[in-house]
Scaffold this motif. Structure first.
Motif, mmCIF file in Angstrom:
data_model
loop_
_atom_site.group_PDB
_atom_site.id
_atom_site.type_symbol
_atom_site.label_atom_id
_atom_site.label_comp_id
_atom_site.label_asym_id
_atom_site.label_seq_id
_atom_site.Cartn_x
_atom_site.Cartn_y
_atom_site.Cartn_z
ATOM 1 N N LEU A 104 69.030 -24.067 96.960
ATOM 2 C CA LEU A 104 67.981 -23.623 96.033
ATOM 3 C C LEU A 104 67.553 -24.699 95.040
ATOM 4 O O LEU A 104 66.858 -24.396 94.071
ATOM 5 C CB LEU A 104 68.397 -22.353 95.276
ATOM 6 N N GLN A 105 67.930 -25.948 95.272
ATOM 7 C CA GLN A 105 67.371 -27.018 94.445
ATOM 8 C C GLN A 105 65.908 -27.241 94.778
ATOM 9 O O GLN A 105 65.143 -27.709 93.936
ATOM 10 C CB GLN A 105 68.177 -28.313 94.630
ATOM 11 N N ASP A 106 65.543 -26.909 96.010
ATOM 12 C CA ASP A 106 64.141 -26.911 96.413
ATOM 13 C C ASP A 106 63.611 -25.495 96.236
ATOM 14 O O ASP A 106 63.937 -24.606 97.015
ATOM 15 C CB ASP A 106 63.995 -27.342 97.870
ATOM 16 N N PRO A 107 62.821 -25.219 95.196
ATOM 17 C CA PRO A 107 62.405 -23.842 94.895
ATOM 18 C C PRO A 107 61.392 -23.292 95.891
ATOM 19 O O PRO A 107 60.391 -23.960 96.197
ATOM 20 C CB PRO A 107 61.791 -23.965 93.493
ATOM 21 N N PRO A 108 61.613 -22.091 96.415
ATOM 22 C CA PRO A 108 60.660 -21.482 97.354
ATOM 23 C C PRO A 108 59.262 -21.299 96.762
ATOM 24 O O PRO A 108 58.285 -21.227 97.502
ATOM 25 C CB PRO A 108 61.301 -20.117 97.667
ATOM 26 N N GLU A 109 59.179 -21.223 95.429
ATOM 27 C CA GLU A 109 57.890 -21.022 94.776
ATOM 28 C C GLU A 109 56.909 -22.159 95.044
ATOM 29 O O GLU A 109 55.700 -22.015 94.827
ATOM 30 C CB GLU A 109 58.085 -20.868 93.259
ATOM 31 N N VAL A 110 57.422 -23.303 95.508
ATOM 32 C CA VAL A 110 56.552 -24.443 95.810
ATOM 33 C C VAL A 110 55.886 -24.287 97.177
ATOM 34 O O VAL A 110 54.830 -24.866 97.436
ATOM 35 C CB VAL A 110 57.366 -25.758 95.753
ATOM 36 N N ILE A 111 56.477 -23.479 98.055
ATOM 37 C CA ILE A 111 55.972 -23.356 99.428
ATOM 38 C C ILE A 111 54.518 -22.881 99.478
ATOM 39 O O ILE A 111 53.729 -23.434 100.263
ATOM 40 C CB ILE A 111 56.884 -22.427 100.254
ATOM 41 N N PRO A 112 54.093 -21.885 98.673
ATOM 42 C CA PRO A 112 52.675 -21.498 98.724
ATOM 43 C C PRO A 112 51.723 -22.650 98.401
ATOM 44 O O PRO A 112 50.623 -22.723 98.958
ATOM 45 C CB PRO A 112 52.587 -20.389 97.667
ATOM 46 N N GLN A 113 52.130 -23.557 97.518
ATOM 47 C CA GLN A 113 51.301 -24.723 97.216
ATOM 48 C C GLN A 113 51.177 -25.621 98.448
ATOM 49 O O GLN A 113 50.114 -26.174 98.732
ATOM 50 C CB GLN A 113 51.902 -25.518 96.059
ATOM 51 N N MET A 114 52.294 -25.750 99.181
ATOM 52 C CA MET A 114 52.270 -26.541 100.411
ATOM 53 C C MET A 114 51.372 -25.892 101.460
ATOM 54 O O MET A 114 50.595 -26.566 102.140
ATOM 55 C CB MET A 114 53.694 -26.689 100.961
ATOM 56 N N ILE A 115 51.496 -24.574 101.586
ATOM 57 C CA ILE A 115 50.672 -23.855 102.564
ATOM 58 C C ILE A 115 49.189 -23.971 102.223
ATOM 59 O O ILE A 115 48.338 -24.126 103.110
ATOM 60 C CB ILE A 115 51.105 -22.375 102.632
ATOM 61 N N LYS A 116 48.873 -23.934 100.946
ATOM 62 C CA LYS A 116 47.476 -24.086 100.521
ATOM 63 C C LYS A 116 46.927 -25.441 100.959
ATOM 64 O O LYS A 116 45.809 -25.536 101.489
ATOM 65 C CB LYS A 116 47.371 -23.934 99.007
ATOM 66 N N LYS A 117 47.714 -26.503 100.746
ATOM 67 C CA LYS A 117 47.283 -27.838 101.168
ATOM 68 C C LYS A 117 47.157 -27.906 102.686
ATOM 69 O O LYS A 117 46.239 -28.539 103.223
ATOM 70 C CB LYS A 117 48.296 -28.878 100.687
ATOM 71 N N TRP A 118 48.091 -27.249 103.380
ATOM 72 C CA TRP A 118 48.045 -27.211 104.846
ATOM 73 C C TRP A 118 46.776 -26.526 105.327
ATOM 74 O O TRP A 118 46.092 -27.007 106.242
ATOM 75 C CB TRP A 118 49.297 -26.503 105.354
ATOM 76 N N ASN A 119 46.424 -25.408 104.707
ATOM 77 C CA ASN A 119 45.207 -24.691 105.079
ATOM 78 C C ASN A 119 43.943 -25.467 104.728
ATOM 79 O O ASN A 119 42.871 -25.198 105.269
ATOM 80 C CB ASN A 119 45.175 -23.316 104.407
#
Length: 330
Positions: A104-119
């Protein structure tokens, strides 16, 4: 509505290497399941156990029985964090794959930001650490030194202050799996394959429980693997260093002979120690490269999977395959 429907049809695979995470793995599972429930996309969680000796596997199996989207890949022994990532990627089927640590040092809350960039069209989105909590000054300064040294030496332009926390499009994962290095440096490989890449900034959190799985010895090995994988400059330094002591010794000895201000024994010992030190350094650098060549020539499987659980019927019956199986899959 079209965009909303597209998001619901997207499958995101999350790969989590695990090694003796008994103290915090349940919190990780609960946090990720809670995160997934709030998202539009579909998810699968692929835990790769890297030969844990504690109860990590038992905890994951208990959760697996209750949740269809949890999968488990078990190594036959400890093969290392980078190979655990590589193995996990082979089992993913998502439209995009996220790699993150299981602490959990890598917070899951960052994943939506990654998905947005991916989209938006980016094929690789990596997390850029703006702050690192819970780490010693030594760990922070050595990590900073490594990334800057690597950037100077390597033939690839790997972004600074990034780890393995990133999202990759399926086609990027497909190309990454074509690389078969015995000691992979995954973040370097991801940079090497190219594609349209960008970053999202995040605050790396303090480990919730347990101890770091990257002590100094493993940090050094990772650094050596990274540099010897993507740079020939250390070999060039060997040639330079071999000339310097020879030329310096000749001029220095010549000067002392002419000026008659020298101690023969002192001069001999000084030159001998200095030269031997440089020779040992040179041999060590050459040995690192030759060791990598030997690993490739031996052509052993990079890891062995002893068991898998939670996967579809198509994956059953191949529990004892090695990564040679996937090397032949295009």
């Amino acid at each position: 509505m079209k965009g909303h429907s597209l998001m619901k049809n997207q499958l995101i695979s999350i790969v989590l290497p695990v090694f003796n995470e008994e103290a915090g793995i349940q919190a990780t599972i609960d946090t990720l399941l809670n995160y997934i429930e709030q998202q539009e996309e579909q998810y699968e969680l692929i835990f790769v156990d890297d030969g844990s000796k504690d109860k990590s596997v038992s905890i994951i199996k208990a959760a697996l029985k209750q949740h269809d989207n949890i999968k488990l890949v078990e190594f036959s022994r400890n093969f290392g964090h980078q190979l655990a990532i590589t193995a996990g990627l082979q089992y993913t089927k998502g439209d995009a794959v996220v790699v993150m640590d299981a602490d959990l040092q890598d917070p899951p809350e960052v994943i939506p930001q990654m998905i947005k960039k991916w989209n938006e069209g980016y094929e690789i989105v990596y997390g850029k650490r703006m702050q690192r909590d819970g780490e010693t000054f030594f760990k922070k300064i050595t990590a900073k030194m490594f990334y800057r040294t690597f950037k100077h030496l390597a033939t690839i332009d790997m972004p600074l202050d990034t780890g393995d926390f990133r999202l990759m499009d399926r086609k990027a994962v497909h190309q990454l799996l074509k690389l078969h290095e015995q000691d992979p440096f995954v973040r370097g490989q991801v940079t090497w394959i190219g594609f349209k890449q960008t970053s999202v900034q995040y605050h790396r959190q303090e480990r919730m429980a347990g101890e770091t799985k990257y002590p100094l010895s493993k940090m050094i090995k990772l650094a050596i693997d990274g540099i010897t994988s993507f740079s020939m400059k250390p070999l060039q330094f060997v040639n330079i260093f071999s000339i310097v002591p020879l030329v310096s010794g000749v001029f220095s000895l010549g000067y002392m002979i002419v000026s008659s201000s020298y101690s023969l024994a002192g001069v001999g010992v000084t030159i001998l120690l200095f030269t031997l030190g440089l020779l040992m350094l040179s041999i060590g650098i050459l040995g690192s490269y030759l060791g990598r060549v030997l690993d490739q020539v031996n052509n052993r499987p990079r890891f062995i999977v002893s068991k898998t659980e939670g996967f579809e019927e198509r994956n059953k019956g191949i529990h004892h395959f090695t990564d040679h199986f996937n090397q032949r899959v295009e």
